[in-house]
Design a protein around this motif. Structure first.
Motif, PDB file in Angstrom:
ATOM      1  N   ASP A  49       0.640   1.048   3.013  1.00 39.62           N
ATOM      2  CA  ASP A  49       0.320   0.131   4.102  1.00 39.62           C
ATOM      3  C   ASP A  49       1.127   0.469   5.351  1.00 39.62           C
ATOM      4  OD1 ASP A  49       2.877  -0.988   3.755  1.00 39.62           O
ATOM      5  OD2 ASP A  49       2.133  -2.987   3.267  1.00 39.62           O
ATOM      6  N   LYS A  50       1.006  -0.380   6.368  1.00 35.05           N
ATOM      7  CA  LYS A  50       1.662  -0.095   7.646  1.00 35.05           C
ATOM      8  C   LYS A  50       3.184  -0.161   7.572  1.00 35.05           C
ATOM      9  CE  LYS A  50       0.951  -4.732   9.596  1.00 35.05           C
ATOM     10  NZ  LYS A  50       0.229  -5.430  10.663  1.00 35.05           N
ATOM     11  N   LYS A  51       3.715  -0.740   6.495  1.00 37.23           N
ATOM     12  CA  LYS A  51       5.168  -0.769   6.288  1.00 37.23           C
ATOM     13  C   LYS A  51       5.580   0.262   5.241  1.00 37.23           C
ATOM     14  CE  LYS A  51       5.608  -5.558   7.685  1.00 37.23           C
ATOM     15  NZ  LYS A  51       5.994  -6.915   7.293  1.00 37.23           N
ATOM     16  N   ASP A  52       4.670   1.192   4.951  1.00 32.63           N
ATOM     17  CA  ASP A  52       4.859   2.303   4.016  1.00 32.63           C
ATOM     18  C   ASP A  52       5.033   1.844   2.559  1.00 32.63           C
ATOM     19  OD1 ASP A  52       4.720   5.089   3.826  1.00 32.63           O
ATOM     20  OD2 ASP A  52       6.890   5.223   3.550  1.00 32.63           O
ATOM     21  N   ARG A  53       4.529   0.655   2.234  1.00 31.52           N
ATOM     22  CA  ARG A  53       4.530   0.186   0.840  1.00 31.52           C
ATOM     23  C   ARG A  53       3.291   0.724   0.139  1.00 31.52           C
ATOM     24  NH1 ARG A  53       5.880  -5.802   2.711  1.00 31.52           N
ATOM     25  NH2 ARG A  53       3.978  -5.323   3.791  1.00 31.52           N
ATOM     26  N   GLU A  54       3.442   1.039  -1.137  1.00 30.61           N
ATOM     27  CA  GLU A  54       2.309   1.510  -1.923  1.00 30.61           C
ATOM     28  C   GLU A  54       1.267   0.409  -2.066  1.00 30.61           C
ATOM     29  OE1 GLU A  54       4.257   2.701  -5.548  1.00 30.61           O
ATOM     30  OE2 GLU A  54       4.591   4.728  -4.780  1.00 30.61           O
ATOM     31  N   ILE A  55      -0.009   0.790  -2.039  1.00 29.21           N
ATOM     32  CA  ILE A  55      -1.107  -0.159  -2.239  1.00 29.21           C
ATOM     33  C   ILE A  55      -1.651   0.062  -3.647  1.00 29.21           C
ATOM     34  CG2 ILE A  55      -3.366  -0.955  -1.449  1.00 29.21           C
ATOM     35  CD1 ILE A  55      -2.661   0.167   1.336  1.00 29.21           C
ATOM     36  N   LEU A  63      -5.846  -7.410   6.171  1.00 31.50           N
ATOM     37  CA  LEU A  63      -6.470  -6.391   7.011  1.00 31.50           C
ATOM     38  C   LEU A  63      -7.305  -7.111   8.068  1.00 31.50           C
ATOM     39  CD1 LEU A  63      -7.042  -3.338   7.431  1.00 31.50           C
ATOM     40  CD2 LEU A  63      -8.973  -3.596   5.858  1.00 31.50           C
ATOM     41  N   PHE A  64      -6.971  -6.900   9.320  1.00 31.20           N
ATOM     42  CA  PHE A  64      -7.671  -7.536  10.436  1.00 31.20           C
ATOM     43  C   PHE A  64      -7.736  -9.057  10.262  1.00 31.20           C
ATOM     44  CE2 PHE A  64      -9.719  -3.263  10.027  1.00 31.20           C
ATOM     45  CZ  PHE A  64      -9.046  -2.679  11.089  1.00 31.20           C
ATOM     46  N   GLN A  65      -6.616  -9.666   9.866  1.00 29.65           N
ATOM     47  CA  GLN A  65      -6.430 -11.110   9.722  1.00 29.65           C
ATOM     48  C   GLN A  65      -7.258 -11.738   8.604  1.00 29.65           C
ATOM     49  OE1 GLN A  65      -7.015 -12.779  13.634  1.00 29.65           O
ATOM     50  NE2 GLN A  65      -5.127 -11.884  14.404  1.00 29.65           N
ATOM     51  N   HIS A  66      -7.737 -10.935   7.657  1.00 30.62           N
ATOM     52  CA  HIS A  66      -8.443 -11.444   6.495  1.00 30.62           C
ATOM     53  C   HIS A  66      -7.727 -10.965   5.239  1.00 30.62           C
ATOM     54  CE1 HIS A  66     -11.826 -12.857   8.867  1.00 30.62           C
ATOM     55  NE2 HIS A  66     -11.795 -11.703   9.513  1.00 30.62           N
ATOM     56  N   LYS A  67      -7.767 -11.792   4.175  1.00 29.43           N
ATOM     57  CA  LYS A  67      -7.139 -11.415   2.911  1.00 29.43           C
ATOM     58  C   LYS A  67      -8.183 -10.823   1.968  1.00 29.43           C
ATOM     59  CE  LYS A  67      -5.235 -15.431   1.976  1.00 29.43           C
ATOM     60  NZ  LYS A  67      -4.417 -16.492   1.355  1.00 29.43           N
ATOM     61  N   TYR A  68      -7.779  -9.754   1.301  1.00 30.35           N
ATOM     62  CA  TYR A  68      -8.640  -9.063   0.346  1.00 30.35           C
ATOM     63  C   TYR A  68      -7.855  -8.764  -0.917  1.00 30.35           C
ATOM     64  CZ  TYR A  68     -11.368  -7.991   4.539  1.00 30.35           C
ATOM     65  OH  TYR A  68     -12.089  -8.074   5.701  1.00 30.35           O
ATOM     66  N   LYS A 106      -2.676   2.534   7.995  1.00 26.80           N
ATOM     67  CA  LYS A 106      -1.714   1.850   8.850  1.00 26.80           C
ATOM     68  C   LYS A 106      -2.209   0.507   9.368  1.00 26.80           C
ATOM     69  CE  LYS A 106       1.062   5.006   7.893  1.00 26.80           C
ATOM     70  NZ  LYS A 106       1.853   4.794   6.711  1.00 26.80           N
ATOM     71  N   GLU A 107      -3.413   0.104   9.020  1.00 24.11           N
ATOM     72  CA  GLU A 107      -3.916  -1.218   9.377  1.00 24.11           C
ATOM     73  C   GLU A 107      -3.674  -2.224   8.256  1.00 24.11           C
ATOM     74  OE1 GLU A 107      -4.968  -2.041  12.355  1.00 24.11           O
ATOM     75  OE2 GLU A 107      -4.737   0.015  13.036  1.00 24.11           O
ATOM     76  N   HIS A 108      -3.483  -1.740   7.042  1.00 23.34           N
ATOM     77  CA  HIS A 108      -3.280  -2.606   5.871  1.00 23.34           C
ATOM     78  C   HIS A 108      -1.873  -3.179   5.858  1.00 23.34           C
ATOM     79  CE1 HIS A 108      -6.779  -1.159   3.446  1.00 23.34           C
ATOM     80  NE2 HIS A 108      -6.610  -0.077   4.194  1.00 23.34           N
ATOM     81  N   GLU A 109      -1.746  -4.389   5.283  1.00 18.77           N
ATOM     82  CA  GLU A 109      -0.423  -4.937   4.992  1.00 18.77           C
ATOM     83  C   GLU A 109      -0.499  -5.614   3.633  1.00 18.77           C
ATOM     84  OE1 GLU A 109       3.056  -7.913   6.614  1.00 18.77           O
ATOM     85  OE2 GLU A 109       1.181  -7.788   7.729  1.00 18.77           O
ATOM     86  N   VAL A 110       0.257  -5.094   2.672  1.00 18.19           N
ATOM     87  CA  VAL A 110       0.324  -5.704   1.348  1.00 18.19           C
ATOM     88  C   VAL A 110       1.208  -6.941   1.464  1.00 18.19           C
ATOM     89  CG1 VAL A 110       1.100  -5.418  -1.036  1.00 18.19           C
ATOM     90  CG2 VAL A 110      -0.015  -3.522   0.147  1.00 18.19           C
ATOM     91  N   ILE A 111       0.651  -8.109   1.086  1.00 16.92           N
ATOM     92  CA  ILE A 111       1.419  -9.359   1.194  1.00 16.92           C
ATOM     93  C   ILE A 111       1.763  -9.932  -0.177  1.00 16.92           C
ATOM     94  CG2 ILE A 111       0.594  -9.922   3.500  1.00 16.92           C
ATOM     95  CD1 ILE A 111      -1.425 -11.850   2.217  1.00 16.92           C
ATOM     96  N   GLY A 112       1.357  -9.264  -1.238  1.00 17.84           N
ATOM     97  CA  GLY A 112       1.660  -9.710  -2.602  1.00 17.84           C
ATOM     98  C   GLY A 112       0.640  -9.139  -3.555  1.00 17.84           C
ATOM     99  N   ASN A 113       0.583  -9.755  -4.747  1.00 22.96           N
ATOM    100  CA  ASN A 113      -0.434  -9.377  -5.723  1.00 22.96           C
ATOM    101  C   ASN A 113      -0.906 -10.630  -6.453  1.00 22.96           C
ATOM    102  OD1 ASN A 113       1.019  -9.596  -8.425  1.00 22.96           O
ATOM    103  ND2 ASN A 113       2.376  -8.200  -7.331  1.00 22.96           N
TER     104      ASN A 113
END
Length: 124
Positions: A49-55, A63-68, A106-113
């Motif tokens: 992701d954009k903070k270099d965390r593994e997805i 991603l673009f203000q939506h959760k997936y 770089k647009e993704h942000e992992v916020i948890g699982n």
């Protein structure tokens, strides 16, 4: 070359494949020994992701203000209507729309699982 990595949710904590291998759990997990049939195996997407965390599969991705939810398997693309097989994003709390996993890392942000952060599955 794609890096093949796995992790496992055992109902209490996330375990790395390296730990499972070192502790001799891989064979037990695959055969359902010790209640391991309830363990959830997840695969690394080979993206960061954009903070270099593994997805990873089962991650919750912003991603673009939506959760997936990041998923792996067969799906029908909402955009093209075509059937796909691989990593994809499923809208959380929506109408079940699915999208092929974008490689715009770089647009993704992992916020948890979905296992450690089930509250993120709620739509607000």
């Amino acid at each position: 070359m794609r890096e093949r990595k796995f992790r496992v949710w055992n109902g209490k904590q996330m375990l790395s494949w390296h730990w499972l291998t070192a502790m001799g759990y891989v064979g037990k997990m695959l055969t359902g020994y010790f209640g391991c049939d309830k363990w959830k195996l997840m695969q690394f997407t080979d993206l960061h992701d954009k903070k270099d965390r593994e997805i990873w599969e089962s991650d919750i991705d912003l991603l673009f203000q939506h959760k997936y939810e990041v998923k792996l398997g067969k799906f029908q693309s909402f955009v093209s209507g075509e059937l796909g097989n691989g990593f994809y994003l499923k809208v959380i709390g929506g109408d079940g729309r699915c999208y092929p996993m974008p490689t715009i890392e770089k647009e993704h942000e992992v916020i948890g699982n979905i296992y450690e952060n089930p509250e993120l599955m709620d739509v607000k």
